[in-house]
Design a protein around this motif. Structure first.
Motif, PDB file in Angstrom:
ATOM      1  N   ILE A  27       0.857  -1.191   0.000  1.00 59.49           N
ATOM      2  CA  ILE A  27       0.000   0.000   0.000  1.00 59.49           C
ATOM      3  C   ILE A  27       0.889   1.235   0.000  1.00 59.49           C
ATOM      4  N   LEU A  28       0.633   2.155  -0.931  1.00 62.70           N
ATOM      5  CA  LEU A  28       1.403   3.395  -1.012  1.00 62.70           C
ATOM      6  C   LEU A  28       0.959   4.356   0.067  1.00 62.70           C
ATOM      7  N   LEU A  29       1.929   4.936   0.763  1.00 59.92           N
ATOM      8  CA  LEU A  29       1.624   5.885   1.832  1.00 59.92           C
ATOM      9  C   LEU A  29       1.759   7.312   1.293  1.00 59.92           C
ATOM     10  N   PRO A  30       0.886   8.224   1.725  1.00 58.99           N
ATOM     11  CA  PRO A  30       1.032   9.615   1.306  1.00 58.99           C
ATOM     12  C   PRO A  30       2.334  10.193   1.858  1.00 58.99           C
ATOM     13  N   GLU A  31       2.868  11.169   1.159  1.00 63.50           N
ATOM     14  CA  GLU A  31       4.158  11.754   1.533  1.00 63.50           C
ATOM     15  C   GLU A  31       4.121  12.405   2.911  1.00 63.50           C
TER      16      GLU A  31
END
Length: 87
Positions: A27-31
């Protein structure tokens, strides 16, 4: 480090810890959520001499993980790696 940088006095050289941008599940995490203000101490100066002439050592040692202020420090680039030098 192939070139050794030794801080003087009470200065501390820190390498910022880069937060992962993905979880182990992919899952990509927000910056913004993955921004950590912590780093690993790479080198430490010997400390300062007090008024009585005794050496006052620095409170951290190499290998410690520390919290960093949002602003401050001097950025240093060595062997294509970025470090921050703090007083």
């Amino acid at each position: 480090m192939s070139k050794r940088l030794i801080p003087l006095f009470n200065r501390v050289l820190v390498q910022k810890i880069v937060a992962p941008s993905k979880t182990t599940a992919g899952i990509l995490l927000p910056e913004k959520s993955s921004k950590l203000n912590s780093g690993k101490v790479v080198a430490v100066g010997p400390g300062l001499h007090g008024k009585d002439g005794k050496l006052l050592p620095v409170a951290v040692k190499e290998g410690d993980t520390v919290l960093l202020p949002e602003y401050g420090g001097t950025e240093v680039k060595l062997d294509n790696k970025e470090y921050v030098l703090f007083v």
